[in-house]
Structure formats: structure tokens, C-alpha cells
Design a protein around this motif. Sequence first.
Motif, PDB file in Angstrom:
ATOM      1  N   ASP A   1      87.602  33.455   9.333  1.00 52.80           N
ATOM      2  CA  ASP A   1      87.250  34.807   8.698  1.00 52.80           C
ATOM      3  C   ASP A   1      86.249  35.637   9.282  1.00 52.80           C
ATOM      4  N   HIS A   2      85.361  35.138  10.146  1.00 50.61           N
ATOM      5  CA  HIS A   2      84.479  35.826  10.661  1.00 50.61           C
ATOM      6  C   HIS A   2      84.288  35.732  11.951  1.00 50.61           C
TER       7      HIS A   2
ATOM      8  N   VAL B   1      84.693  29.631   8.435  1.00 49.50           N
ATOM      9  CA  VAL B   1      83.789  30.558   9.125  1.00 49.50           C
ATOM     10  C   VAL B   1      84.506  31.127  10.619  1.00 49.50           C
TER      11      VAL B   1
ATOM     12  N   ARG C   1      85.457  38.937  14.739  1.00 49.01           N
ATOM     13  CA  ARG C   1      84.454  39.561  15.390  1.00 49.01           C
ATOM     14  C   ARG C   1      84.618  39.409  16.910  1.00 49.01           C
TER      15      ARG C   1
END
Lengths: 256, 221, 238
Positions: free
Chosen positions: C168-169, C165, C173
Motif C-alpha cells: 500500500d505504501h 505496508v 512511493r
Amino acid sequence: MKTQKKAPTLQISGLNVWYGENHILKDLTFDVLPRQVTAFIGPSNSGKTALVRCFNRLNDFTSNFKLTGEIIFNSKDIYSPKTKGSDIAKQIGMVFQHPILFRKSIYENVAYGARLQSIRPSVEQYTIVEECLKKAQLWHEVCDDLQSSPDILSNGQKQRLCVARALAADPELLIFDEPCDQLDATETPKLEAIVLSLKRQYPIIFVTNKRRQAARVSDVAGFLYCGELVEFGQTEQIFTNPKDKRTEDYVTGRLG
Amino acid sequence: MMQHYLETELKALQHQLLKMGGIAETMFRDAVQSVLNRDEELARRVIAVDDTVDKLENDIEARCIQLIARHQPVAFELRYLVMAQKVNRNIERLADKCVSIARRSIELISYPPMPSIVDLPSATQLIQEMVNDAFDALVNRNAELAKKLRERDIKVNETYQQMVDELYLLLSDQPQLIQPGFSLLILFRHLERIGDLAANIGEEVYYLVKGEVIRHTIIEQ
Amino acid sequence: MNRSELIIQIIALATLIIACVLVWILTTEVFHVEGDILSVPMDLDSESDLIDRLYRMIPLLCVAMLLSIAFAFYIEEWLSETTWYYRIINQHISILANIPSLIYGILVVCIFLFQVGKFSNFTLVLAIVFLVVPVTIQTTQSAIRGVDLSVREAAYALGANRWQVITDHVFPRAFPKITGGVFTVISRVLAIAVLLIIVCELRTSIIQDVGSYEISSNVFVLISLALLSCVLSSFLQK
């Protein structure tokens, strides 16, 4: 309706949930059977979402979350200390109220589900993506723009992309948490049709605050009110001959 | 698509209705045959089939209620479900009449044959055609055919009146035939009622297609 | 503000003061001894020596920022928000990050350059750590918190583990905001460097003209007041 005996996918017994001091779910006991859509209806804040978030352990990230009781998923105890949260989540697909997409291409969004199942980019992965997009009835709309960003899609298409992504992770249970809340009148029937077509392959839990929608798509329905499972039974029975006064009031629109 | 889903459900319902209609048609044919050929076994078979029809009626009714409760249909789909319930009821009554005819048939067989006073085959032919056309109108959603059934019912009623008159004359001549004569009279009455039921189905089909209630309205000639 | 919050703040402040006292003792008593590796006294007459030292601080600066970012991820992703140590650490960071860079600069200049009279590598390291670490952690934290919870949930629901998590995210962000934070820190550091260079030149000329220079006690009073208001503001913002 055929009443052949099927092993339940989920067996919930004596489930109680607290968020801090708030007793969110009160002593729930029911089974979710395969090849059926099990709907949960109820006014907002009745605990529907809290309930389904117990199944894939998303509640673990909520502070002060406390749970008692048992949830058996395919004969495994979801909350036993030996079970890993991410392993459970891998087997349960979830579609949320808002279409939440990753900042990746349409293809990569779906492939992400497969990647978590250790399927590397390959012909196999491509096949899975195509198949899942077809199951989500989105393939013909996006097959030419697989590499573009999902921002070009409409809300309904985004939500269907979320369905495809959940399917790509090869789940054994699908949860839809008010998936049509943000969709317009033309997109809602499409999503409902997908749910109905998927129920042959996956057991489905469908949370909605729209009574008519639950009536249309579900085989079994449960009415949650203030954290209590007031009534749980065949959808027809809930909508034609509810046993509890509160259920009657809710399905006729007098409550909530 | 959701509409599509309800459509398939309605098709399944229509299929069930027509299956029931088919059974009722066969029952009617067999009942009439048993009267004409004095075939007691055939009559008993008609009586036996009635259970299937009763069961189907319950199934269809449950299905209608379920579809209304789940899909809360409007427009054509609503009319269809309302019609289906009434047609369902009419078919079931039609089958009941066939059973009654079969019962009279068995009674008549126990008496010596009556002199053939009336043209029973052609009268039943008339009704048989009405029943067939009622189901045809349902399958093809043919409003005109459905509406015409009412006029044809008037003809059946006239024929019934003639048959009753003829039977009256016969019984006045030969009072010893009073017992089989009464069975025959009741049988005529059932036949006439079947014509009414076929006309009723026609009215419901007309409502389905045109959305207009023609029951209890004057028939323009 | 409830009671447990107050207790946490008091504990945070107390530990911070103790830490400052320790640092004071270390810099004034331990590490200013001549000949010590860390405290090679600076030839204050040569400006280029100071700039040279500042250049040598660049790798340290990078390491400090990377570690701060890593630490921010650790406390945001692995520590539960309800635990007392998370809350104390958070309080420390917010007090330290709240102090304007100018005050750090003046402290460094006044205390280490004029008062102590000796300017060691350790002093510079310390100045940079105080200047860089809290702000980097704080901006990274807010960048991580800025990532929509629903994105994490969507990833967790697909069966991603915590590490997936984050990589990748959350990190992609949060990356733009983290970079923004890094540039804020760089601007702070450069400002202090400029201040140091200017003061260094001034001091040289003052000592040449006057012979010696004593900082008036008013300066300390004002700095103390400034620090106090920083602490108060970070308390009341919670």
C-alpha cells in the motif's frame, strides 16, 4: 472528580527500555485509566516518545531495542510471544508529531483505517469516514473535497485528518505524540478541544513538551525526566503541589 | 474550542457561586424571620445549613485554584477567578453572620419579648435587598448596580447608628432589659456587617466588569 | 570504519573472488565444450546470429530485473540491518554495482571472445546477470530506503502488517525511483550490446586480415587495476 473504580486500560509494571547501550526508560510503573487523558510531560529526550511507542510496538522496528517488564493492555500482555504486533497496533490509535498522510484522497486516507479492520468500500465505510471526520471536527471543512488530495489542507487540518484516520481503525486507546508541535496558535486549541471531546469514549495518552498544554487537557499527568517517571498523579496536584523538587522546577519553568 | 472549554468551566463555577449565594440569602431571610417571629426552630435550621456553605466554600476555592493552575487564565477570565475567590469568601462570611444572628435570635427568644423600639423589619428589608442586588449584579455583570451598593451601605450604616441610639435610650429607661438589649445590640452589629459584605461583593463585581479596584476609594455622591 | 565492518568487507571480497574463480572455471572448462546445450558455439562470421541471440536475452533480462527488485524488497524489509548476512550481501552488491559497465563489457569481449575464442549462451547469461542484478538491487534498495520512515510508522500504527505496508505504501512511493533504476540498467545493457556488435565485426575483419589476435598483458593489468580501484572505492564509501 468522581473516583469510581475503573479497570485500567493499560497496566505498566517495572518497564525498562534500552536502545542499544542507552537505558531510555528506567523502571516505570503506572496505570492508564479509561475516560481520562493521561499526559506525559518532560524535557526533550526524557523518553516520552520511546514510552508511548512501546504501547503499539512501534519500537519493534528500532534496531537494538530491548525491553523488560510488563505492559498489560486490556488484560493482554503486549510483549508476550503469542501477541502479534499488528494486532496490538490495530487496537491503539496514534497521532504523530508531524501530520503524516498517505498519497491518497482525503476520503481514502480515513477509509484506510477502516479498511485495515476489513471494512470494504461500502455505505458502512462511508458512514464510518463521515463519523470519524465529524469526531475530528473536520467534516464541515472537507465534506466537499473528499476526493481531493490532502495537500490542499492546512497543517492543522492535516493533523485532524490523522486523528480521523486513527479513529476509523476503531481503536481502544488513543496516543497523541506531541501532536501540536507543528501547529500554530489557532489550530492548537482546536486539537485540544478534540482531545477533550474524545476522552469520553477513549482512554487517551497525550505526550507533550508544553507544560501548559498538559495542564489544560489532562486529568492525570506523569513527569518524565531522563527516563525516570519522577512523578505521576492528578494533573491538579502536579501543577499546584508537586511532591518532587524536579517536578516543581519543571512545571515552574526552571528545568528543561 | 479551548476558550470555550474554560468558559463552560467558568459557568459551572458561577453556578456553584450562585447556589452558595442562594443558600446564604435564604439563611439571611430565615434568620431575620426567626428574630421577628421568635421562631427558635427556624433559627436552629439556619445554624444547621452553615455546614453546607462551608463545604461549598472549600469546593469553590479548590475549583478556582485548579482552573488557575490548569488554564493560567488572562484578562476577563483571570479577573473572574480572582473575583470568584473573594466573593466566595464574602458569601461564606455572610453565612457566618446569619448563623450569629440565629444564635442571638435563640438568646432573645429565651427572654420576654422586647418592646419594638426600632423598625427592624424595614431595616432588614433594606439589607435583604442589598444582598439580592449583589447577587443580581454578579449574574448580570451589572457594574452600576454593583457600584451603587456602596452608597446603600452608607444608608445601612446610618440606620444602624439610629438603631443603636434608640436602643441606648431604651436601655437607659429600662435597665432591667440590659441582657436582651445586649443581644439585640450584637444582632444589629451583625446586620450592619452583612450590609458591608454585600457592598464588598458589589466592589468585586465592579472589578470583574470594569477591571478597576474601587475598594477604599471615596464615594462620590 | 570499525573492525566488524572491515571483517565484513574482507569476507565479502573473499567470497566474491571465490565466486569469480568458480565462474571462470565453469565458463572456460565446463560449458565451452561443443555440443553442450548451453554452449552452442556461435558462428562468429554472421552478425545477425549475434543480434538474434541478444534479442533472445530480453525475456531473461526482464526476469532478472524483476527478481532483483523482489530480492531488494526482501533484504530491505525482512532482514534486519544488524545481521551479518545482510551486511555481507549488501557489501557484495555495492562492490558489483560499483564496477562500471564498460569493464564488464571489456571483460566479456576480451576474455570470452578473444581469449577463450568461444562464445556461448551461458557467457551471455552470466554477463547479463552481472550487469543487471547488482545495479537493479542497489537502485531499488535506495528507492525503498528513500520512503519516509514516518509513513511506514503511520501505517504500522494503524495496524497494517508488513505486507500491507509494502504493497500500500512503500512500493507505490518507491515505484518512480525503481523505474528510474530499471532504465539505468537498460541503458547499460544496450551499451554493452553495441560494444559486442562492434567488437564482433572488428574481430571478424582482424582474423580475416591477420589470422589471429592476442590480447596484450597490459590490458589485463589495467583491467585488474580498474577492478581493484572499484573494490577500494566501494570499501571506502561505506
